[in-house]
Design a protein around this motif. Structure first.
Motif, short mmCIF file in Angstrom:
data_model
loop_
_atom_site.label_atom_id
_atom_site.label_comp_id
_atom_site.label_asym_id
_atom_site.label_seq_id
_atom_site.Cartn_x
_atom_site.Cartn_y
_atom_site.Cartn_z
N ARG A 139 0.80 -1.21 0.00
CA ARG A 139 0.00 0.00 0.00
C ARG A 139 0.84 1.27 0.00
NH1 ARG A 139 -4.68 1.18 4.43
NH2 ARG A 139 -2.87 1.85 5.64
N ASP A 140 1.92 1.30 0.79
CA ASP A 140 2.76 2.50 0.81
C ASP A 140 3.44 2.72 -0.54
OD1 ASP A 140 4.21 0.20 1.29
OD2 ASP A 140 5.72 1.22 2.50
N LYS A 141 3.81 1.62 -1.22
CA LYS A 141 4.44 1.73 -2.54
C LYS A 141 3.42 2.20 -3.59
CE LYS A 141 8.31 0.28 -0.88
NZ LYS A 141 9.36 1.29 -0.60
N ILE A 142 2.18 1.74 -3.44
CA ILE A 142 1.12 2.18 -4.35
C ILE A 142 0.89 3.68 -4.17
CG2 ILE A 142 -1.32 1.92 -4.94
CD1 ILE A 142 -1.07 -0.99 -3.84
N ALA A 143 0.88 4.13 -2.91
CA ALA A 143 0.71 5.56 -2.64
C ALA A 143 1.87 6.36 -3.24
CB ALA A 143 0.61 5.80 -1.13
N ASP A 144 3.09 5.82 -3.15
CA ASP A 144 4.25 6.49 -3.75
C ASP A 144 4.04 6.67 -5.25
OD1 ASP A 144 5.31 6.31 -1.24
OD2 ASP A 144 6.90 4.90 -1.74
N ALA A 145 3.64 5.56 -5.90
CA ALA A 145 3.47 5.60 -7.36
C ALA A 145 2.37 6.57 -7.76
CB ALA A 145 3.16 4.20 -7.87
N MET A 146 1.28 6.58 -7.00
CA MET A 146 0.17 7.47 -7.31
C MET A 146 0.57 8.93 -7.11
SD MET A 146 -3.74 7.10 -5.96
CE MET A 146 -5.01 8.25 -6.46
N TYR A 147 1.35 9.21 -6.07
CA TYR A 147 1.81 10.58 -5.81
C TYR A 147 2.74 11.05 -6.94
CZ TYR A 147 4.05 14.58 -3.61
OH TYR A 147 4.54 15.84 -3.35
N ILE A 148 3.62 10.17 -7.38
CA ILE A 148 4.55 10.51 -8.46
C ILE A 148 3.79 10.83 -9.74
CG2 ILE A 148 6.31 9.52 -9.99
CD1 ILE A 148 7.43 8.08 -7.48
N SER A 150 0.77 11.82 -10.02
CA SER A 150 -0.06 13.02 -9.87
C SER A 150 0.76 14.30 -9.80
CB SER A 150 -0.93 12.90 -8.62
OG SER A 150 -1.72 11.74 -8.66
N HIS A 151 2.08 14.19 -9.69
CA HIS A 151 2.93 15.37 -9.51
C HIS A 151 4.14 15.30 -10.45
CE1 HIS A 151 0.60 15.15 -5.76
NE2 HIS A 151 0.77 16.47 -5.67
N LYS A 152 3.83 15.02 -11.73
CA LYS A 152 4.93 14.84 -12.70
C LYS A 152 5.75 16.11 -12.88
CE LYS A 152 2.73 11.11 -15.32
NZ LYS A 152 2.13 10.68 -16.60
N ASP A 153 5.08 17.25 -12.93
CA ASP A 153 5.81 18.50 -13.12
C ASP A 153 6.71 18.79 -11.92
OD1 ASP A 153 4.63 18.84 -15.56
OD2 ASP A 153 3.06 20.20 -14.83
N SER A 154 6.18 18.55 -10.72
CA SER A 154 6.98 18.77 -9.51
C SER A 154 8.16 17.81 -9.47
CB SER A 154 6.12 18.58 -8.27
OG SER A 154 5.07 19.53 -8.23
N LEU A 155 7.94 16.58 -9.93
CA LEU A 155 9.03 15.60 -9.97
C LEU A 155 10.13 16.05 -10.92
CD1 LEU A 155 10.32 12.86 -9.33
CD2 LEU A 155 8.85 11.84 -11.10
N VAL A 183 9.60 11.37 -3.14
CA VAL A 183 8.54 10.98 -2.21
C VAL A 183 9.01 11.12 -0.76
CG1 VAL A 183 6.99 9.12 -1.49
CG2 VAL A 183 7.54 9.40 -3.91
N SER A 184 10.27 10.76 -0.50
CA SER A 184 10.81 10.89 0.85
C SER A 184 10.79 12.34 1.31
CB SER A 184 12.24 10.34 0.89
OG SER A 184 12.82 10.53 2.16
N ASP A 185 11.12 13.25 0.40
CA ASP A 185 11.09 14.67 0.72
C ASP A 185 9.67 15.11 1.08
OD1 ASP A 185 12.56 17.33 0.62
OD2 ASP A 185 10.92 17.73 -0.77
N HIS A 186 8.69 14.58 0.35
CA HIS A 186 7.29 14.90 0.64
C HIS A 186 6.89 14.38 2.02
CE1 HIS A 186 3.07 15.61 0.14
NE2 HIS A 186 2.76 14.32 0.11
N ARG A 187 7.30 13.15 2.35
CA ARG A 187 6.96 12.58 3.66
C ARG A 187 7.60 13.40 4.78
NH1 ARG A 187 6.64 7.30 1.17
NH2 ARG A 187 4.60 6.40 1.71
#
Length: 693
Positions: A139-148, A150-155, A183-187
């Motif tokens: 689940r945490d990895k799925i959340a990572d992938a979904m966040y990435i 959803s935030h392609k420009d920020s990445l 993602v670590s920076d976001h957390r």
């Protein structure tokens, strides 16, 4: 009634619908003594413990879930007063549980996405994740992938910012390491910013604690600002403790006699002139005339009267020896307020403990009282080992304020109705009740009060000599009921540690070790019995059941079958150890278990433990038909494996006296002769066998 059942689940189909989403986790899958177990209990267990389905770890966790639920129901049945304590505890704990769900499972784990959003993403991108793991493990990895995603420009901006500056013209490659850092920076940002933001959002503020004035504090605590106690003393000093002892040996010494000895023999030139007079000395201070620190003098005089002399005492500062004469006690004197005003003001500003009424408001929410001093006291009561200080008080208040903020947000986003909160709440209830019940079982008092008081008057606390009567009741009760076989076995297993004391002489010392084993076994028996006799109702077809211990006979048969299988010798060791501790009050079972454990230690080549267990066996149960086998086995191990021939000879000599008609005497005689020949008999025998071959 289903007795002795351990549930093992096929988790991909039970916990998750088709293993491709979270499914309906409020589905009931079992009841233990009427208490429900849901799919969400398993989902929570997997997520928090990161437990992979269909593994040994999962099977153990499943067994623990069922057995602890059984113990929880038994505890409430046997001790109904725990229900009231649980209700009170839950009120105080609600904010903490919601904070955990919000921080750990919502923001850190799910990155504030809903489970349905993550499950939908998982279904659409199954090829990105390992097939071998279940949704809850990913689940945490799925959340990572979904966040990435959803935030392609920020990445991309993040990657540009962290690119290799040595080649600033090269096209930025978004590697797995970059994604992980993003993602670590976001957390980390969530951790850093969420707490302060929520405190501000819900207008949660710590109130300023009004401290008393310096003079008020001085009047409340006169004992804090006294001069140290002390004595007016004389002394005799010497570099040689033996010669100093001769000066006082066999003499009844009054002050005049002490002055004469000091004038004639003291090696301190300054005090010798004054007939040994040192003067007024205060606790914690250096003694004058080069004597230095002699803290033991104060300890010795603390229990004596004026006109007493001390034993010979060595100065910590100089290493020289002294005998002191206590002329008079110097009581503490209260220091004038003006002298200590600045010290009190500093203490009030920094370290002085708060002295607050239980209703004192410490934290407000929107200007209304939210946390009071009684809430801090409750935290202290739940954590008895915590030092009560100003610093810990501040930390508790800060933690409670943050919990209030996170819990308020959790309720606002509906986490108080989430399956995770429900599952955690049930687990918390079980943990708390078991904690209280365990303490109750371990400290159970089953002996009449007059017997306890009589024993305490005669010998004090047999395990903790400095403990008062009320605190000692549980140990005193255990002294009466602890099985004799456990006490003797403890002594004879470690006999060399107690010698030259006999068993009767060392009984109190033996009890200090044995009563902890007795309590541990008592609790283990409670755990095993509560599960072994539980009524289990199952509502899922794919649950399989394994037999579980519900009687001593079943336990012994199970241990026997394990020992018969060479590959299961470690499991057999654990089984027999548990049986001996749980059923120590059944002498025949404790005897059998000890004999089996001695064999197991020998098979494992733990020879020192084996010979100790054999000794404990034949000395605790000398009338057992197996006693002579145990004594022979011990002698053989001492000789053959540990090469302690002198000890082996003593054992064999004792064997011949105790068992003159034993069938093993021929072997004993040969072993004794071989030892006395320094192994020549064995060497000759081996040569003969080799020649015949």
């Amino acid at each position: 009634m289903k007795k002795a059942l351990l549930a093992i689940f096929s988790f991909c189909t039970l916990v998750f619908t088709g293993c491709n989403s979270i499914g309906e986790k409020d589905t009931l899958v079992a009841r233990v003594n009427g208490e429900p177990i849901y799919k969400e209990d398993y989902a929570f267990m997997m997520r928090v413990g990161n437990i992979v389905p269909n593994t040994e770890q999962m099977r153990k966790a499943s067994g623990s879930l069922f057995s602890r639920k059984a113990l929880y129901t038994v505890a409430l049945q046997k001790s109904p007063e725990l229900k009231e304590k649980l209700a009170s505890h839950n009120v105080a704990l609600e904010n903490y549980l919601l904070t955990f769900v919000y921080q750990r499972l919502f923001s850190m784990d799910r990155l504030m996405y809903s489970d349905n959003e993550l499950a939908f993403y998982y279904d659409k991108h199954r090829d990105q994740f390992p097939d071998s793991l279940a949704y809850m493990n990913l689940r945490d990895k799925i959340a990572d992938a979904m966040y990435i995603e959803s935030h392609k420009d920020s990445l991309k901006s993040f990657a540009m910012l962290h690119r290799n500056l040595a080649d600033s013209t090269a096209e930025v490659e978004i590697t797995d390491d970059i994604k992980e850092s993003f993602v670590s920076d976001h957390r980390q940002r969530i951790v850093r910013e969420t707490g302060p933001a929520l405190l501000k959002k819900f207008n949660i503020q710590e109130t300023k604690i009004e401290m008393p004035s310096a003079e008020e504090y001085y009047n409340r605590h006169p004992e804090l600002y006294n001069t140290p106690m002390g004595y007016v003393v004389y002394h005799v000093e010497s570099a040689d403790s033996a010669s100093l002892a001769k000066r006082f040996k066999g003499k009844k010494v009054d002050l005049n006699m002490f002055k004469k000895i000091a004038s004639k023999y003291s090696e301190n030139k300054e005090t010798k002139k004054a007939k040994g007079y040192v003067g007024k000395v205060l606790l914690g201070h250096l003694l004058p005339y080069g004597i230095g620190f002699v803290s033991r003098m104060f300890m010795e005089f603390n229990s004596l009267e004026d006109g007493s002399i001390s034993p010979i005492i060595r100065s910590e500062s100089t290493g020289r020896y002294h005998v002191f004469y206590r002329e008079s006690f110097v009581p503490p004197v209260r220091k004038p307020f003006d002298r200590v005003r600045k010290v009190i003001e500093r203490d009030l500003a920094t370290t002085a403990n708060y002295e607050l009424d239980s209703n004192y408001v410490l934290v407000t929410k929107n200007g209304e009282p939210a946390i009071r001093e009684k809430d801090v006291i409750a935290v202290y009561d739940d954590n008895s080992a915590m030092l009560r200080s100003r610093r810990s008080h501040d930390q508790i208040v800060n933690a409670l304020a943050l919990q209030l903020a996170f819990a308020s947000e959790a309720r606002e986003v509906g986490l108080d109705h989430s399956w995770e909160y429900r599952a955690m709440k049930r687990q918390s209830d079980v943990d708390y009740v078991i904690k209280l019940y365990k303490h109750k079982v371990l400290t159970r008092v089953s002996v009449p009060e007059d017997s306890l008081k009589a024993l305490y008057a005669r010998m004090g606390n047999p395990a903790h000599p400095n403990m008062g009567y009320e605190e000692s009741r549980a140990e005193l009760s255990d002294w009466f009921v602890i099985p004799e076989n456990l006490m003797k076995r403890t002594y004879y297993y470690a006999e060399e540690d107690y010698l030259p004391k006999t068993y009767e002489e060392a009984k109190k010392q033996v009890f200090e070790s044995a009563y902890l084993t007795y309590r541990s076994g008592r609790w283990d028996k409670e755990v095993v019995t509560s599960w072994g006799t539980a009524k289990v109702d199952l509502f899922a077809d794919n649950i399989t059941l394994l037999p579980q211990e519900w009687s001593v006979d079943l336990a012994v048969r199970s241990a026997d079958s394990l020992y018969a299988q060479a590959k299961s010798i470690e499991k057999a060791y654990l089984a027999w150890s548990g049986i001996r501790d749980r059923y120590v009050d059944i002498d025949s079972v404790a005897r059998r278990a000890t004999f089996e454990l001695a064999h197991i230690f020998s098979d494992r080549e733990n020879f020192n433990e084996a010979q100790r267990e054999y000794r404990a066996f034949y000395k605790t149960w000398p009338d057992s038909p197996d006693a002579e086998k145990a004594m022979f086995s011990r002698g053989f191990i001492l000789n053959e494996n540990l090469h302690k021939d002198d000890e082996a000879l003593k054992v064999f000599e004792e064997f011949k006296k105790l068992y003159p008609k034993s069938e093993l005497n021929e072997s004993v005689d040969w072993l004794v002769q071989n030892i006395k020949s320094n192994g020549k008999l064995a060497d000759d025998l081996m040569k003969k066998i080799a020649a015949e071959e």
